[in-house]
Enzyme design. Structure first.
Site, PDB file in Angstrom:
ATOM      1  N   ASP A  32      43.702  21.407  35.520  1.00  0.00           N
ATOM      2  CA  ASP A  32      43.456  22.266  36.170  1.00  0.00           C
ATOM      3  C   ASP A  32      41.917  22.604  36.984  1.00  0.00           C
ATOM      4  O   ASP A  32      41.591  23.563  37.495  1.00  0.00           O
ATOM      5  CB  ASP A  32      43.763  23.666  35.666  1.00  0.00           C
ATOM      6  CG  ASP A  32      43.364  23.480  33.950  1.00  0.00           C
ATOM      7  OD1 ASP A  32      42.487  22.755  33.565  1.00  0.00           O
ATOM      8  OD2 ASP A  32      43.635  24.423  33.190  1.00  0.00           O
ATOM      9  N   HIS A  64      43.522  26.209  23.103  1.00  0.00           N
ATOM     10  CA  HIS A  64      43.050  27.605  22.637  1.00  0.00           C
ATOM     11  C   HIS A  64      43.378  28.146  21.567  1.00  0.00           C
ATOM     12  O   HIS A  64      42.951  29.174  20.974  1.00  0.00           O
ATOM     13  CB  HIS A  64      43.546  28.639  24.013  1.00  0.00           C
ATOM     14  CG  HIS A  64      42.993  28.177  25.263  1.00  0.00           C
ATOM     15  ND1 HIS A  64      41.605  28.261  25.482  1.00  0.00           N
ATOM     16  CD2 HIS A  64      43.636  28.095  26.301  1.00  0.00           C
ATOM     17  CE1 HIS A  64      41.409  28.199  26.816  1.00  0.00           C
ATOM     18  NE2 HIS A  64      42.697  27.837  27.452  1.00  0.00           N
ATOM     19  N   ASP A 103      39.829  19.896  30.291  1.00  0.00           N
ATOM     20  CA  ASP A 103      40.547  20.822  30.935  1.00  0.00           C
ATOM     21  C   ASP A 103      39.582  21.673  31.405  1.00  0.00           C
ATOM     22  O   ASP A 103      38.309  21.967  31.026  1.00  0.00           O
ATOM     23  CB  ASP A 103      41.535  21.654  29.677  1.00  0.00           C
ATOM     24  CG  ASP A 103      42.475  22.634  30.226  1.00  0.00           C
ATOM     25  OD1 ASP A 103      43.625  22.579  30.433  1.00  0.00           O
ATOM     26  OD2 ASP A 103      41.740  23.593  30.640  1.00  0.00           O
ATOM     27  N   HIS A 154      39.390  24.753  31.207  1.00  0.00           N
ATOM     28  CA  HIS A 154      39.042  26.039  30.427  1.00  0.00           C
ATOM     29  C   HIS A 154      38.233  25.410  29.139  1.00  0.00           C
ATOM     30  O   HIS A 154      38.951  24.468  28.612  1.00  0.00           O
ATOM     31  CB  HIS A 154      40.236  26.707  30.122  1.00  0.00           C
ATOM     32  CG  HIS A 154      40.995  27.404  31.309  1.00  0.00           C
ATOM     33  ND1 HIS A 154      42.082  26.722  31.990  1.00  0.00           N
ATOM     34  CD2 HIS A 154      40.605  28.517  32.075  1.00  0.00           C
ATOM     35  CE1 HIS A 154      42.307  27.628  33.046  1.00  0.00           C
ATOM     36  NE2 HIS A 154      41.580  28.639  33.068  1.00  0.00           N
TER      37      HIS A 154
HETATM   38  C1  OKS Z   1      45.830  35.264  31.200  1.00  0.00           C
HETATM   39  C2  OKS Z   1      45.499  33.713  31.054  1.00  0.00           C
HETATM   40  C3  OKS Z   1      44.475  33.347  31.744  1.00  0.00           C
HETATM   41  C4  OKS Z   1      44.417  31.853  31.805  1.00  0.00           C
HETATM   42  C5  OKS Z   1      44.690  30.957  30.579  1.00  0.00           C
HETATM   43  C6  OKS Z   1      44.455  29.504  30.747  1.00  0.00           C
HETATM   44  C7  OKS Z   1      45.165  28.532  30.191  1.00  0.00           C
HETATM   45  C8  OKS Z   1      44.607  27.152  30.336  1.00  0.00           C
HETATM   46  N1  OKS Z   1      46.901  35.528  30.566  1.00  0.00           N
HETATM   47  N2  OKS Z   1      43.833  26.831  29.265  1.00  0.00           N
HETATM   48  O1  OKS Z   1      43.437  25.373  29.312  1.00  0.00           O
HETATM   49  O2  OKS Z   1      44.933  26.587  31.340  1.00  0.00           O
HETATM   50 ZN    ZN Z   2      43.276  25.108  31.393  1.00  0.00          ZN
END
Ligand code: OKS
Ligand code: ZN
Length: 343
Positions: free
Chosen positions: A285, A160, A196, A198
């Protein structure tokens, strides 16, 4: 295959994060990496080695220097200002505000350099970020020096994090750093395959206008899933990068049938691109029991991911990203790796 791991991740612990309607203990916690390391050992995946320390030059090839220089100052400045608890932003320069003038308070700078309050600092955070970066570069060197594959057991994750911002538990984009590092070491083309749950918005942003790094992303549809503001199918790259960014947004409830079809298409495009090296942003995830995600992959599916990637026949570096079902995170992450090794 060899695993690169640093115990320094453990100092990034006890941080809070902002979620819908609450500030809660971070899901991105030390036990994640420890369960994976334990499974690497019990499955006898191969030797676990420590990272070689690197300076920050490789990070500054994909991140803006002022952003990287900010990261180690956060906790000392936070403490000097008399703040307690987790260091996180609370004001963000969105549309209509100035994003070009960094303010002079650390709590304001945390907002300036982030897109959410999901990348929060405690005392050991910078040391963990730096160790995670060192882990990625050390594993990359194994592949560069002729190993067919290696596992960078990174924590915190990276996908991210953009050129000048953190968010979603990510600070330095480890996968982007090593992709650029391979280019700088002479690789002509590099592919990043992000599995992933996300969308890897940071990785997409960093390489969006480039044709020398192909970015393929399989993820929950951003219309309804974090990070919400990037990751749609119509984002295909710009300029020299046109056609080299491919997104596979999928609906809540996606099972192997649909997910595996996206992986198949991504691998076909990856193979056609014929990169010198593949970097897998390895999040697990997508698992049915993940506490923050909505896909329904089963533990038996993870080795299939590894086997499909191995079929490409390319040097492959696995870089750990997300996964929060800690009881099964080792089974699933190492399942991909043993699948890759076809055992
Ligand atoms: C809110 C965070 C929401 C989800 C974050 C996801 C992180 C992740 N504070 N990214 O691949 O796993
Ligand atoms: Zn993720």
């Amino acid at each position: 295959m060899k695993t690169v791991f640093s115990p320094l991740h453990a100092g990034h612990s006890g941080q809070m994060e902002l979620v819908t309607s609450a500030i809660v203990p971070g899901f991105e916690k030390p036990s994640r990496a420890e369960f994976i390391r334990a499974r690497v050992e019990s499955e006898k995946l191969g030797p676990i080695i420590g990272p070689v320390e690197h300076d920050l030059a490789a990070a500054k090839r994909v991140h803006e220097a002022h952003y990287i220089d900010f990261l180690p100052t956060v906790w000392p400045e936070w403490v000097a200002a008399g703040f307690k608890g987790s260091a996180m932003g609370f004001t963000w320069p969105t549309r209509g505000l100035r994003g070009d003038v960094p303010p002079k308070r650390v709590d304001a700078l945390l907002g300036y350099y982030s897109f959410d309050a999901g990348a929060t600092f405690v005392e050991g955070t910078w040391a963990a970020i730096k160790a995670s970066y060192d882990v990625a570069l050390t594993a990359a060197a194994l592949v560069k020096n002729g190993e067919r594959t290696a596992f960078a057991l990174c924590r915190p994750p990276g996908h991210h994090a953009g050129a000048a911002f953190m968010g979603g538990y990510c600070f330095i984009n480890n996968a982007a750093v090593v992709a650029q590092w391979f280019r700088d070491q002479g690789a002509k083309r590099v592919s990043i395959l992000d599995v992933d749950y996300h969308h890897g918005n940071g990785t997409q942003e960093i390489f969006y206008r480039r044709g020398d790094v192909q970015v393929l992303n399989l993820h929950g549809d951003p219309m309804v899933e974090y990070p919400f503001f990037l990751g749609h199918a119509d984002e295909r790259g710009e300029g020299d990068g046109e056609g080299f960014n491919i997104n596979y947004p999928m609906p809540f409830g996606t099972i192997w049938e649909g997910w595996g079809a996206s992986l198949e298409d991504a691998c076909a495009r990856l193979g056609a691109y014929a990169p010198d090296v593949v970097i897998v942003s390895l999040g697990v995830d997508t698992f049915e029991k993940d506490p923050i995600s909505q896909f329904k992959l089963k533990s038996e599916d993870y080795p299939k991911i590894g086997r499909r990637i191995a079929k490409l026949g390319l040097p492959t570096l696995f870089v750990m990203e997300g996964g929060y079902a800690v009881e099964e995170i080792g089974i699933n992450a190492v399942g991909v790796l043993t699948g890759f090794e076809d055992r």
